[in-house]
Design a protein around this motif. Structure first.
Motif, short mmCIF file in Angstrom:
data_model
loop_
_atom_site.label_atom_id
_atom_site.label_comp_id
_atom_site.label_asym_id
_atom_site.label_seq_id
_atom_site.Cartn_x
_atom_site.Cartn_y
_atom_site.Cartn_z
N TYR A 156 11.35 -4.34 -13.70
CA TYR A 156 12.45 -5.32 -13.99
C TYR A 156 13.57 -4.29 -14.91
CZ TYR A 156 10.40 -9.25 -11.75
OH TYR A 156 9.88 -10.11 -10.69
N GLY A 157 12.62 -3.65 -15.99
CA GLY A 157 13.38 -2.67 -16.96
C GLY A 157 14.38 -1.50 -16.14
N LEU A 158 13.84 -1.00 -15.10
CA LEU A 158 14.63 -0.07 -14.48
C LEU A 158 15.63 -0.85 -13.58
CD1 LEU A 158 11.57 1.98 -12.72
CD2 LEU A 158 13.36 2.89 -13.90
N THR A 159 15.41 -2.15 -13.22
CA THR A 159 16.38 -2.90 -12.49
C THR A 159 17.67 -2.88 -13.42
OG1 THR A 159 14.75 -4.04 -10.99
CG2 THR A 159 17.08 -5.18 -11.31
N ILE A 160 17.26 -3.43 -14.57
CA ILE A 160 18.54 -3.77 -15.64
C ILE A 160 19.28 -2.39 -15.71
CG2 ILE A 160 18.93 -4.07 -18.26
CD1 ILE A 160 16.37 -5.96 -18.03
N MET A 161 18.44 -1.38 -16.02
CA MET A 161 18.98 -0.04 -16.30
C MET A 161 19.84 0.40 -15.32
SD MET A 161 18.69 0.40 -19.44
CE MET A 161 18.72 2.20 -19.87
N ALA A 178 25.16 1.66 -12.56
CA ALA A 178 25.83 1.25 -11.75
C ALA A 178 27.52 1.01 -12.15
CB ALA A 178 25.52 0.46 -10.64
N LYS A 179 27.42 0.52 -13.17
CA LYS A 179 28.74 -0.16 -13.69
C LYS A 179 28.97 0.72 -14.95
CE LYS A 179 28.59 -4.16 -11.50
NZ LYS A 179 29.53 -4.55 -10.48
N PRO A 205 31.01 -4.00 -20.27
CA PRO A 205 29.72 -4.38 -20.48
C PRO A 205 29.44 -5.48 -19.20
CG PRO A 205 31.13 -5.54 -22.07
CD PRO A 205 32.17 -4.41 -21.41
N THR A 206 28.10 -5.51 -18.85
CA THR A 206 27.48 -6.56 -17.81
C THR A 206 26.78 -7.37 -18.47
OG1 THR A 206 27.47 -4.54 -16.23
CG2 THR A 206 26.11 -6.25 -15.60
N SER A 207 26.74 -8.55 -18.10
CA SER A 207 25.73 -9.55 -18.83
C SER A 207 24.43 -9.62 -17.94
CB SER A 207 26.61 -11.07 -18.36
OG SER A 207 26.38 -11.43 -17.19
N LEU A 208 23.49 -10.12 -18.79
CA LEU A 208 22.23 -10.18 -18.23
C LEU A 208 21.97 -11.36 -17.17
CD1 LEU A 208 19.67 -9.86 -21.31
CD2 LEU A 208 20.38 -8.12 -19.33
N LYS A 209 22.90 -12.44 -17.28
CA LYS A 209 23.04 -13.37 -16.51
C LYS A 209 23.56 -12.86 -14.98
CE LYS A 209 25.18 -18.10 -15.73
NZ LYS A 209 25.89 -18.93 -16.22
N SER A 210 24.45 -12.24 -15.11
CA SER A 210 24.72 -11.58 -13.55
C SER A 210 23.71 -10.63 -13.06
CB SER A 210 26.25 -10.74 -13.64
OG SER A 210 25.77 -9.49 -14.58
N ILE A 211 23.22 -9.89 -13.97
CA ILE A 211 21.99 -9.27 -13.56
C ILE A 211 20.67 -9.91 -12.88
CG2 ILE A 211 20.10 -7.48 -13.99
CD1 ILE A 211 22.06 -6.23 -16.20
N ALA A 212 20.43 -10.87 -13.55
CA ALA A 212 19.46 -11.91 -13.24
C ALA A 212 19.94 -12.54 -11.85
CB ALA A 212 19.31 -12.97 -14.35
N GLU A 213 21.05 -13.02 -11.84
CA GLU A 213 21.46 -13.82 -10.48
C GLU A 213 21.31 -12.85 -9.46
OE1 GLU A 213 25.24 -15.26 -11.42
OE2 GLU A 213 24.59 -17.10 -12.46
N ARG A 214 21.79 -11.61 -9.37
CA ARG A 214 22.07 -10.55 -8.37
C ARG A 214 20.58 -10.18 -8.03
NH1 ARG A 214 26.27 -8.40 -10.21
NH2 ARG A 214 25.32 -7.16 -11.78
N SER A 250 24.03 3.52 -23.54
CA SER A 250 24.51 4.26 -24.58
C SER A 250 24.78 5.88 -24.37
CB SER A 250 23.31 4.11 -25.87
OG SER A 250 22.23 4.59 -25.32
N LYS A 251 24.29 6.01 -23.34
CA LYS A 251 24.38 7.25 -22.74
C LYS A 251 24.68 7.44 -21.18
CE LYS A 251 20.20 9.03 -24.77
NZ LYS A 251 18.82 9.79 -24.59
N ASP A 252 25.17 8.51 -20.71
CA ASP A 252 25.52 8.86 -19.44
C ASP A 252 24.16 8.69 -18.46
OD1 ASP A 252 26.04 10.70 -17.09
OD2 ASP A 252 27.90 10.07 -17.92
N PRO A 253 24.49 8.06 -17.46
CA PRO A 253 23.23 8.01 -16.64
C PRO A 253 22.35 9.09 -16.30
CG PRO A 253 24.98 6.67 -15.42
CD PRO A 253 25.71 7.51 -16.71
N GLU A 254 23.11 10.14 -16.24
CA GLU A 254 22.26 11.50 -16.02
C GLU A 254 21.50 11.95 -17.35
OE1 GLU A 254 25.70 11.47 -15.48
OE2 GLU A 254 25.50 11.64 -13.14
#
Length: 139
Positions: A9-14, A19-20, A25-34, A68-72
């Motif tokens: 789930y940590g990988l899912t959050i990240m 992706a955004k 910012p992205t809310s945890l609520k939207s991540i949880a719902e998706r 806090s950093k670029d996805p790369e």
């Protein structure tokens, strides 16, 4: 080593934040719902990621989390180590048979190499490859 829901789930959050990236910012609520996950559980997982400096929290009505950093610049190994601890397929001691010890060390090193060479950007690219509309060809 079995990766628990903390790591998965940590990988899912990240991945969601990657992706955004750059969009705010992205809310945890939207991540949880998706992803049909518990928002409360995601809150528990994001705290160590924030403490480790991988994510930043933004307060306010349109707040949430951002990388806090670029996805790369963030690897799956970074995330798994923060949430799961050291990467090791077995707990072994100095008294273990040297041949078995070498096997466990090689397995550990192989897992670490894959995790440390796979960035969030790579994971997003892998995810996009699986989508039916990810490539558009015109003739």
């Amino acid at each position: 080593m079995k990766i628990s829901t903390k790591g998965r789930y940590g990988l899912t959050i990240m991945m969601e934040l990657a992706a955004k990236f750059g969009e705010g910012p992205t809310s945890l609520k939207s991540i949880a719902e998706r992803n049909q996950l518990s928002e409360h559980y995601l809150e528990q997982l994001v705290a160590p990621l924030r403490n480790a400096g991988l994510v930043k929290s933004i307060r306010g009505a349109y707040g949430g989390y951002i990388l806090s950093k670029d996805p790369e610049g963030i690897t799956s190994g970074d995330i798994i180590r923060i949430l799961e601890g050291p990467i090791s397929p077995v707990d072994f001691t100095e008294e273990d048979d040297p041949a078995k010890r070498q096997l466990w060390l090689r397995i550990r090193d192989s897992i670490a190499e894959v995790l440390d060479s796979t960035t969030l950007a790579d994971l997003i690219a892998f995810e996009d490859e699986g989508k039916p509309d990810s490539y558009m060809f015109y003739i």
